[in-house]
Design a protein around this motif. Structure first.
Motif, PDB file in Angstrom:
ATOM      1  N   ASP A   1       0.843  -1.188   0.000  1.00  0.00           N
ATOM      2  CA  ASP A   1       0.000   0.000   0.000  1.00  0.00           C
ATOM      3  C   ASP A   1       0.878   1.237   0.000  1.00  0.00           C
ATOM      4  OD1 ASP A   1      -2.507  -1.393   0.261  1.00  0.00           O
ATOM      5  OD2 ASP A   1      -1.970  -1.757   2.349  1.00  0.00           O
ATOM      6  N   VAL A   2       0.497   2.240  -0.777  1.00  0.00           N
ATOM      7  CA  VAL A   2       1.222   3.502  -0.792  1.00  0.00           C
ATOM      8  C   VAL A   2       0.934   4.222   0.522  1.00  0.00           C
ATOM      9  CG1 VAL A   2       1.461   5.740  -1.942  1.00  0.00           C
ATOM     10  CG2 VAL A   2       1.141   3.670  -3.306  1.00  0.00           C
ATOM     11  N   ILE A   3       1.992   4.725   1.149  1.00  0.00           N
ATOM     12  CA  ILE A   3       1.852   5.448   2.414  1.00  0.00           C
ATOM     13  C   ILE A   3       2.592   6.774   2.326  1.00  0.00           C
ATOM     14  CG2 ILE A   3       1.608   3.350   3.801  1.00  0.00           C
ATOM     15  CD1 ILE A   3       4.567   3.832   4.703  1.00  0.00           C
ATOM     16  N   ASP A   4       2.336   7.643   3.261  1.00  0.00           N
ATOM     17  CA  ASP A   4       3.082   8.889   3.375  1.00  0.00           C
ATOM     18  C   ASP A   4       4.399   8.575   4.086  1.00  0.00           C
ATOM     19  OD1 ASP A   4       3.985  11.460   4.752  1.00  0.00           O
ATOM     20  OD2 ASP A   4       2.320  12.163   3.494  1.00  0.00           O
ATOM     21  N   ARG A   5       5.449   9.185   3.666  1.00  0.00           N
ATOM     22  CA  ARG A   5       6.766   8.951   4.272  1.00  0.00           C
ATOM     23  C   ARG A   5       6.737   9.173   5.780  1.00  0.00           C
ATOM     24  NH1 ARG A   5      12.690  10.931   2.397  1.00  0.00           N
ATOM     25  NH2 ARG A   5      13.679  10.682   4.403  1.00  0.00           N
ATOM     26  N   LYS A   6       5.906  10.081   6.228  1.00  0.00           N
ATOM     27  CA  LYS A   6       5.820  10.389   7.658  1.00  0.00           C
ATOM     28  C   LYS A   6       5.174   9.251   8.452  1.00  0.00           C
ATOM     29  CE  LYS A   6       3.651  13.989   6.514  1.00  0.00           C
ATOM     30  NZ  LYS A   6       2.830  15.158   6.333  1.00  0.00           N
ATOM     31  N   ASP A   7       4.570   8.278   7.777  1.00  0.00           N
ATOM     32  CA  ASP A   7       3.851   7.201   8.458  1.00  0.00           C
ATOM     33  C   ASP A   7       4.684   5.944   8.697  1.00  0.00           C
ATOM     34  OD1 ASP A   7       1.574   8.767   8.618  1.00  0.00           O
ATOM     35  OD2 ASP A   7       0.789   8.029   6.710  1.00  0.00           O
TER      36      ASP A   7
END
Length: 86
Positions: free
Chosen positions: A54-60
């Motif tokens: 799944d694509v995530i935000d780098r901050k996650d």
């Protein structure tokens, strides 16, 4: 790190990228990892999507990953961060 891995369209799903990610998933599972992260740029994200990332935000990303050398090196503005629960 692989960059600009090219695969003929009719051979997608048979290439080195798939083998590398599948082996990384197998090794991570055998070592008890709960998640596997993939950082990619551009079209290589298709490999991850097809293998269930799944694509995530780098901050996650988890704190342990955020302090890693790999995390610090992946500074491309076009980088795609992905995670798979194992």
């Amino acid at each position: 790190m692989l960059q600009l891995l090219a695969v003929a369209p009719e051979r997608r799903g048979e290439g080195l990228g798939y083998l590398l990610v599948e082996n990384a998933m197998r090794k991570a599972r055998s070592e008890g990892a709960l998640h596997l992260y993939l950082v990619t740029d551009g079209a290589q994200g298709l490999v991850g999507e097809k293998l269930g990332f799944d694509v995530i935000d780098r901050k996650d990303v988890t704190p342990a990953v955020a302090v890693s050398d790999e995390y610090q090196m992946a500074r491309s503005k076009t980088a795609i961060w992905m995670r798979k629960e194992l």
